[in-house]
Motif scaffolding. Structure first.
Motif, PDB file in Angstrom:
ATOM      1  N   GLN A 113      94.597 -40.346  46.761  1.00  0.00           N
ATOM      2  CA  GLN A 113      95.729 -40.248  45.858  1.00  0.00           C
ATOM      3  C   GLN A 113      95.340 -39.415  44.643  1.00  0.00           C
ATOM      4  O   GLN A 113      94.166 -39.118  44.436  1.00  0.00           O
ATOM      5  N   GLY A 114      96.312 -39.038  43.844  1.00  0.00           N
ATOM      6  CA  GLY A 114      96.027 -38.332  42.602  1.00  0.00           C
ATOM      7  C   GLY A 114      95.508 -39.287  41.546  1.00  0.00           C
ATOM      8  O   GLY A 114      95.741 -40.487  41.608  1.00  0.00           O
ATOM      9  N   PRO A 115      94.765 -38.775  40.571  1.00  0.00           N
ATOM     10  CA  PRO A 115      94.255 -39.636  39.501  1.00  0.00           C
ATOM     11  C   PRO A 115      95.376 -40.288  38.703  1.00  0.00           C
ATOM     12  O   PRO A 115      96.451 -39.715  38.515  1.00  0.00           O
TER      13      PRO A 115
ATOM     14  N   GLN B 118      91.055 -43.002  40.472  1.00  0.00           N
ATOM     15  CA  GLN B 118      91.601 -42.384  41.669  1.00  0.00           C
ATOM     16  C   GLN B 118      91.385 -43.319  42.844  1.00  0.00           C
ATOM     17  O   GLN B 118      90.234 -43.572  43.239  1.00  0.00           O
TER      18      GLN B 118
ATOM     19  N   TYR C 180      90.469 -42.191  33.664  1.00  0.00           N
ATOM     20  CA  TYR C 180      91.400 -42.102  34.786  1.00  0.00           C
ATOM     21  C   TYR C 180      90.758 -42.806  35.975  1.00  0.00           C
ATOM     22  O   TYR C 180      89.543 -42.965  36.038  1.00  0.00           O
TER      23      TYR C 180
END
Lengths: 111, 117
Positions: A42-44, A38, A36
């Motif tokens: 922000q969100g992953p 990020q 992932y």
């Protein structure tokens, strides 16, 4: 607990390939490798995942060593928008699906 | 693709008050949602796992009476930070497990930045 080790930071020239390593020497046979990223505040965002075969999608390629103790995420042509923290995570599918994040690698793409 | 939203995106509150953060799966049903906390320049730390219709499972060291989680429907989970203090200031992120073909994926919300004065 996170079971991965990543370098804290890396730089990459814009347009070049970014190769982000991850060590997961204690990975179990039924654990997948997930990546992932990020971007700041922000969100992953999901990138890619794999078990033992190399994987490729529109965002990146994932190379997993034969012994599965390490992997490399490859961004083939890094852009400035790829500047982010990249997390390598190992997890077993279907066991509550918890993700335990390690410290990640802060990738800076340089113009 | 699956979308997860959070509301509010930012909140500032006074010490001692309670703050509720909503997490919604917009185009899929999420039987399981997760709550994370992230301090500046640190990684995400899993706080709890929330299953629809049942009590949340908290990670070790997370106070369940301080961080109340409700997952009353398949598209909504809420995190309430009770009697917030400045040390609770953080970036709170939720995620939702997908369904069907995306069962093994997690989709993350954009996060909520909480500042406690």
């Amino acid at each position: 607990d996170a079971k991965t080790t990543q370098p804290p930071s890396m730089d990459c020239a814009e347009g070049r390939a970014a190769n982000l390593p991850c060590n997961h020497s204690t990975i179990s046979g039924n654990e997948y490798v997930y990546w992932y990223r990020q971007i700041h505040s922000q969100g992953p965002q999901y990138i890619i995942h794999g078990l033992k075969n190399n994987e490729t999608n529109e965002m990146a390629s994932l190379i997993i060593t034969e012994d599965r103790k390490s992997s490399t995420l490859i961004l083939p042509h890094a852009t400035l928008r790829d500047t982010a923290v990249y997390y390598c995570i190992v997890r077993v599918l279907g066991t509550g699906n918890q993700f335990y994040f390690g410290t990640g690698t802060s990738l800076t793409v340089i113009p | 693709g699956a979308v997860v939203s959070q509301h509010p995106s930012r909140v500032i509150c006074k010490s001692g008050t309670s703050v509720k953060i909503e997490c919604r799966s917009l185009d899929f049903q999420a039987t399981t949602m997760f709550w994370y906390r992230q301090f500046p320049k640190k990684s995400l730390m899993l706080m709890a796992t929330s299953n629809e219709g049942s009590k949340a499972t908290y990670e070790q060291g997370v106070e369940k009476d301080k961080f109340l989680i409700n997952h009353a429907s398949l598209t909504l989970s809420t995190l309430t930070v009770t009697s917030a203090h400045p040390e609770d200031s953080s970036f709170y992120i939720c995620s939702a497990r997908g369904s069907g073909l995306t069962y093994n994926e997690q989709f993350f919300g954009p996060g909520t930045r909480l500042t406690v004065l």
